[in-house]
Scaffold this motif. Sequence first.
Motif, PDB file in Angstrom:
ATOM      1  N   ALA A   1       0.847  -1.017   0.072  1.00 24.49           N
ATOM      2  CA  ALA A   1      -0.117   0.008  -0.028  1.00 24.49           C
ATOM      3  C   ALA A   1       0.731   1.355   0.002  1.00 24.49           C
ATOM      4  O   ALA A   1       0.600   2.343  -0.634  1.00 24.49           O
ATOM      5  N   HIS A   2       1.946   1.250   0.879  1.00 22.13           N
ATOM      6  CA  HIS A   2       3.032   2.289   0.965  1.00 22.13           C
ATOM      7  C   HIS A   2       3.333   2.446  -0.611  1.00 22.13           C
ATOM      8  O   HIS A   2       3.619   3.652  -1.137  1.00 22.13           O
ATOM      9  N   ARG A   3       4.101   1.401  -1.120  1.00 20.49           N
ATOM     10  CA  ARG A   3       4.699   1.783  -2.458  1.00 20.49           C
ATOM     11  C   ARG A   3       3.553   2.249  -3.577  1.00 20.49           C
ATOM     12  O   ARG A   3       3.678   3.269  -4.413  1.00 20.49           O
ATOM     13  N   ILE A   4       2.283   1.684  -3.398  1.00 15.71           N
ATOM     14  CA  ILE A   4       1.345   2.278  -4.463  1.00 15.71           C
ATOM     15  C   ILE A   4       1.017   3.902  -4.135  1.00 15.71           C
ATOM     16  O   ILE A   4       1.071   4.532  -5.001  1.00 15.71           O
TER      17      ILE A   4
ATOM     18  N   ASP B   1      -1.451   7.436   4.225  1.00 15.74           N
ATOM     19  CA  ASP B   1      -2.142   6.843   5.512  1.00 15.74           C
ATOM     20  C   ASP B   1      -3.388   6.336   5.074  1.00 15.74           C
ATOM     21  O   ASP B   1      -3.846   5.444   5.662  1.00 15.74           O
ATOM     22  N   ILE B   2      -4.140   7.018   4.092  1.00 18.49           N
ATOM     23  CA  ILE B   2      -5.344   6.699   3.781  1.00 18.49           C
ATOM     24  C   ILE B   2      -5.473   5.141   3.366  1.00 18.49           C
ATOM     25  O   ILE B   2      -5.947   4.165   3.342  1.00 18.49           O
ATOM     26  N   LEU B   3      -4.422   5.133   2.088  1.00 15.80           N
ATOM     27  CA  LEU B   3      -4.273   3.888   1.402  1.00 15.80           C
ATOM     28  C   LEU B   3      -4.002   2.949   2.361  1.00 15.80           C
ATOM     29  O   LEU B   3      -4.413   1.557   2.156  1.00 15.80           O
ATOM     30  N   VAL B   4      -2.831   2.863   3.153  1.00 12.43           N
ATOM     31  CA  VAL B   4      -2.490   1.960   3.979  1.00 12.43           C
ATOM     32  C   VAL B   4      -3.473   1.587   5.004  1.00 12.43           C
ATOM     33  O   VAL B   4      -3.861   0.152   5.034  1.00 12.43           O
TER      34      VAL B   4
END
Lengths: 263, 193
Positions: free
Chosen positions: A202-205, B9-12
């Motif tokens: 998720a961080h990479r995306i 933050d949101i994506l994670v």
Amino acid sequence: MDLNFNETWLHKINPTLKLFTMILMFIFVLFVHQINWLINLTFGALLLLLVFSGHPKKRVSLLLIPFLIIFISTSSSMILFGKGDTTWVKWGLVHITEESFYRGLHLGFRALIFATFGLTFALTTRPVNLFYSLMQQVKLNPKYAYSFMAGLRLIPIMIEEFLTIRNAMKVRGVEQERGLQAFYFKIKSYSIPLLSQSIRRAHRIAVAMEAKRFTGERDRTYYYKLGFSLNDGIFVAYLGVMILLGYYLSVVWPLFPVGDVRY
Amino acid sequence: MNRGLKLTDILVTIVIAIGFGIVYKLWGPLYYFVKPLGLHIDQLIYGMWFMAATVAYLIIRKPGVAFLAEVAAASGEFLVGSEWGLEVLLFGVVQGLFAELVFMAFRYKRFDVTVVSLAAIGSAVGSIIMDYYKGYIEDLALWNLSLFLGFRIIGSILIAGVAAYYLVKALEKTGVTNLVRPASKQDYDALDQ
């Protein structure tokens, strides 16, 4: 596994409108305390699911099986242990009364109608359309909408990773043990790698999205444009007729000789 | 220091939440197969449905994360076709809100097992309020109602409180949490030396 279905008018309803109408229905049903009315409403909802979902009857029926279990499990506590005056059975802690029986049944139908609406929504709505529609119709911040769509795309990868871990344990000869300690080990050995990999991905995306100038501004263009159509009117009218007709029929032909199920 | 939620933050948060959404969905069958055992044994495992909020908050440690995670997890569960349908969405909103309020009460400064357990209790209270409207639970016999409430709160402390805390603690050892947490005072002090 064959997952084909026909697109019906239910699929063409604006997803935001569908979601908000169903939430309103949910709140409305919470205030229905007449069991006869609720049963009629439930049949109306089931009709919508069975006839217009566009999915094969066999698949819909299979998905309905858990609903029956929920119906029984939701109603049983109230039937067996609820308050009431007209005793039918008293056996130890179990105390079935007429009032508790109908109240339990009412709860069962309530669970059934919520589940039916939920399944209808899930079977007739593409998540991508829902999030595009939420961005356009209720101005949901694109940061949230795109994060969600990206997140949903990661589900197959998570499943694949889960299988990889399982196979890796098999190959290395990790023994299946029983007991609390083994359970703790199992939870830990799956959840930690799955979570940490998901967070890294998720961080990479997110970094990649920002590198490609995704700013999350609301003032942007959309690949899919979603608006309203006649189908939305039909849907709202269907629910309206269902509520009124359901009430009328519950007065004219009541199934059970009870009114308000509250104690 | 900017405390708002960034895209990362949101994506994670949402990805963690969707993972939990799948767990929530799988938890459903377990819950209703335990339920017929009677005496509300099922309530002991109810706390699983509060876990997304506390785990996400412990990982990212920012305001709004607990609420977002719980709502996102509930939406994920709803979109894959939950047996409870719409119910999960609204329960998710209320449970997330109550957990968030607990973290807010501690001004988002404490990340220990007590606060997380309190947040779990908060979520449980939220769900009980929803059940009050939905399930006529006040009409259960008193001994039965107490059992119901007691088991739900104990279960949520154990799962969404204690288990969530130790899960994130184990996760910290992988170093992945450093990617997403805001820089703490310690980090700045380390730079000064």
